[in-house]
Design a protein around this motif. Sequence first.
Motif, PDB file in Angstrom:
ATOM      1  N   THR A 129     -31.106  39.107 -88.713  1.00 51.50           N
ATOM      2  CA  THR A 129     -31.841  39.275 -87.462  1.00 51.50           C
ATOM      3  C   THR A 129     -33.300  38.864 -87.651  1.00 51.50           C
ATOM      4  OG1 THR A 129     -30.430  41.139 -86.836  1.00 51.50           O
ATOM      5  CG2 THR A 129     -32.519  40.922 -85.672  1.00 51.50           C
ATOM      6  N   LEU A 130     -33.801  38.064 -86.725  1.00 50.08           N
ATOM      7  CA  LEU A 130     -35.199  37.650 -86.717  1.00 50.08           C
ATOM      8  C   LEU A 130     -35.985  38.665 -85.888  1.00 50.08           C
ATOM      9  CD1 LEU A 130     -37.325  35.432 -87.358  1.00 50.08           C
ATOM     10  CD2 LEU A 130     -36.602  34.295 -85.255  1.00 50.08           C
ATOM     11  N   ILE A 131     -37.040  39.233 -86.482  1.00 52.57           N
ATOM     12  CA  ILE A 131     -37.870  40.246 -85.825  1.00 52.57           C
ATOM     13  C   ILE A 131     -39.309  39.734 -85.765  1.00 52.57           C
ATOM     14  CG2 ILE A 131     -38.742  42.617 -85.941  1.00 52.57           C
ATOM     15  CD1 ILE A 131     -36.330  43.316 -87.656  1.00 52.57           C
ATOM     16  N   GLY A 132     -39.986  39.951 -84.655  1.00 55.09           N
ATOM     17  CA  GLY A 132     -41.390  39.556 -84.535  1.00 55.09           C
ATOM     18  C   GLY A 132     -41.563  38.058 -84.385  1.00 55.09           C
ATOM     19  N   GLU A 133     -40.566  37.412 -83.806  1.00 56.96           N
ATOM     20  CA  GLU A 133     -40.576  35.959 -83.700  1.00 56.96           C
ATOM     21  C   GLU A 133     -41.721  35.388 -82.875  1.00 56.96           C
ATOM     22  OE1 GLU A 133     -37.916  37.697 -80.567  1.00 56.96           O
ATOM     23  OE2 GLU A 133     -38.111  37.961 -82.715  1.00 56.96           O
ATOM     24  N   LEU A 134     -42.317  36.199 -81.994  1.00 57.11           N
ATOM     25  CA  LEU A 134     -43.450  35.703 -81.209  1.00 57.11           C
ATOM     26  C   LEU A 134     -44.635  35.327 -82.092  1.00 57.11           C
ATOM     27  CD1 LEU A 134     -43.477  37.910 -77.993  1.00 57.11           C
ATOM     28  CD2 LEU A 134     -42.831  35.513 -78.235  1.00 57.11           C
ATOM     29  N   ALA A 135     -44.712  35.905 -83.269  1.00 57.34           N
ATOM     30  CA  ALA A 135     -45.789  35.556 -84.209  1.00 57.34           C
ATOM     31  C   ALA A 135     -45.705  34.102 -84.647  1.00 57.34           C
ATOM     32  CB  ALA A 135     -45.741  36.482 -85.422  1.00 57.34           C
ATOM     33  N   LEU A 136     -44.547  33.487 -84.476  1.00 57.08           N
ATOM     34  CA  LEU A 136     -44.393  32.094 -84.860  1.00 57.08           C
ATOM     35  C   LEU A 136     -44.979  31.132 -83.845  1.00 57.08           C
ATOM     36  CD1 LEU A 136     -40.680  32.240 -86.091  1.00 57.08           C
ATOM     37  CD2 LEU A 136     -42.757  32.217 -87.509  1.00 57.08           C
ATOM     38  N   VAL A 137     -45.192  31.610 -82.616  1.00 54.69           N
ATOM     39  CA  VAL A 137     -45.619  30.691 -81.556  1.00 54.69           C
ATOM     40  C   VAL A 137     -46.929  31.073 -80.869  1.00 54.69           C
ATOM     41  CG1 VAL A 137     -43.295  29.827 -81.107  1.00 54.69           C
ATOM     42  CG2 VAL A 137     -44.118  31.836 -79.880  1.00 54.69           C
ATOM     43  N   ILE A 138     -47.449  32.282 -81.112  1.00 53.62           N
ATOM     44  CA  ILE A 138     -48.700  32.686 -80.492  1.00 53.62           C
ATOM     45  C   ILE A 138     -49.634  33.281 -81.551  1.00 53.62           C
ATOM     46  CG2 ILE A 138     -47.674  33.102 -78.233  1.00 53.62           C
ATOM     47  CD1 ILE A 138     -47.723  36.072 -78.806  1.00 53.62           C
TER      48      ILE A 138
ATOM     49  N   SER B 138     -42.264  52.198 -90.990  1.00 55.08           N
ATOM     50  CA  SER B 138     -42.244  51.212 -89.907  1.00 55.08           C
ATOM     51  C   SER B 138     -42.700  49.857 -90.414  1.00 55.08           C
ATOM     52  CB  SER B 138     -43.173  51.644 -88.774  1.00 55.08           C
ATOM     53  OG  SER B 138     -42.709  52.816 -88.172  1.00 55.08           O
ATOM     54  N   LEU B 139     -42.043  48.821 -89.943  1.00 60.97           N
ATOM     55  CA  LEU B 139     -42.450  47.453 -90.259  1.00 60.97           C
ATOM     56  C   LEU B 139     -43.695  47.104 -89.459  1.00 60.97           C
ATOM     57  CD1 LEU B 139     -41.760  44.879 -91.805  1.00 60.97           C
ATOM     58  CD2 LEU B 139     -40.259  44.240 -89.923  1.00 60.97           C
TER      59      LEU B 139
ATOM     60  N   ALA C 217     -48.687  40.827 -83.974  1.00 63.35           N
ATOM     61  CA  ALA C 217     -47.810  40.443 -85.070  1.00 63.35           C
ATOM     62  C   ALA C 217     -48.512  39.413 -85.949  1.00 63.35           C
ATOM     63  CB  ALA C 217     -46.511  39.857 -84.518  1.00 63.35           C
ATOM     64  N   ASP C 218     -48.417  39.603 -87.248  1.00 66.05           N
ATOM     65  CA  ASP C 218     -49.022  38.642 -88.171  1.00 66.05           C
ATOM     66  C   ASP C 218     -47.974  37.768 -88.849  1.00 66.05           C
ATOM     67  OD1 ASP C 218     -47.898  40.555 -89.772  1.00 66.05           O
ATOM     68  OD2 ASP C 218     -49.595  40.718 -91.133  1.00 66.05           O
ATOM     69  N   ALA C 219     -46.711  38.070 -88.641  1.00 62.22           N
ATOM     70  CA  ALA C 219     -45.629  37.310 -89.258  1.00 62.22           C
ATOM     71  C   ALA C 219     -44.325  37.631 -88.547  1.00 62.22           C
ATOM     72  CB  ALA C 219     -45.516  37.673 -90.738  1.00 62.22           C
ATOM     73  N   ALA C 220     -43.358  36.765 -88.758  1.00 61.19           N
ATOM     74  CA  ALA C 220     -41.996  37.042 -88.320  1.00 61.19           C
ATOM     75  C   ALA C 220     -41.221  37.506 -89.545  1.00 61.19           C
ATOM     76  CB  ALA C 220     -41.359  35.804 -87.719  1.00 61.19           C
ATOM     77  N   TYR C 221     -40.179  38.261 -89.326  1.00 61.14           N
ATOM     78  CA  TYR C 221     -39.388  38.826 -90.415  1.00 61.14           C
ATOM     79  C   TYR C 221     -37.914  38.546 -90.172  1.00 61.14           C
ATOM     80  CZ  TYR C 221     -43.686  41.468 -91.046  1.00 61.14           C
ATOM     81  OH  TYR C 221     -44.995  41.826 -91.237  1.00 61.14           O
ATOM     82  N   VAL C 222     -37.188  38.313 -91.240  1.00 64.66           N
ATOM     83  CA  VAL C 222     -35.737  38.187 -91.168  1.00 64.66           C
ATOM     84  C   VAL C 222     -35.166  39.293 -92.047  1.00 64.66           C
ATOM     85  CG1 VAL C 222     -33.726  36.746 -91.612  1.00 64.66           C
ATOM     86  CG2 VAL C 222     -35.850  35.685 -90.841  1.00 64.66           C
ATOM     87  N   VAL C 223     -34.302  40.107 -91.466  1.00 60.86           N
ATOM     88  CA  VAL C 223     -33.676  41.192 -92.223  1.00 60.86           C
ATOM     89  C   VAL C 223     -32.667  40.568 -93.176  1.00 60.86           C
ATOM     90  CG1 VAL C 223     -32.318  43.308 -92.091  1.00 60.86           C
ATOM     91  CG2 VAL C 223     -33.946  42.749 -90.259  1.00 60.86           C
TER      92      VAL C 223
END
Length: 89
Positions: free
Chosen positions: A79-88, A41-42, A49-55
Motif C-alpha cells: 500500500t502506498l501512503i502519503g502519495e500526495l507528497a510526490l506531487v505537491i 504514528s507514521l 507530508a515530507d515523503a510517500a511510504y510503501v508498506v
Amino acid sequence: MTIEDEIEFLERVPALRLLGRDALRIIAIGAEARHIHEGISLFGEGEDADAAYVVQDGSFDLVSEKNALIAPSVAGPGTLIGELALVID
C-alpha cells in the motif's frame, strides 16, 4: 534486500508500476527503510507530508481523528501512503 529486489517490490505497487522500471530504480536508490514500532504514528492527519511510504511488512491502521464518520481502514503490504507528497510541496 538488493536494489533489484526493491525494484521488484515497487513494481507490485499499482500506482508506482506505471512509472516504469528505470524510474523505479531511481526511487529504489533514494529510498530508505524505516521500522515503525507498534503504536507509533507514521504521520498525523493534516500534517504536511515530507515523503510517500510503501508498506513492506505488517500494516498501519488509517484512522481519521477529525471525522468520526470516516471508517478506519488498514494499509497492508504494497500500500502506498502519503502519495500526495510526490506531487505537491
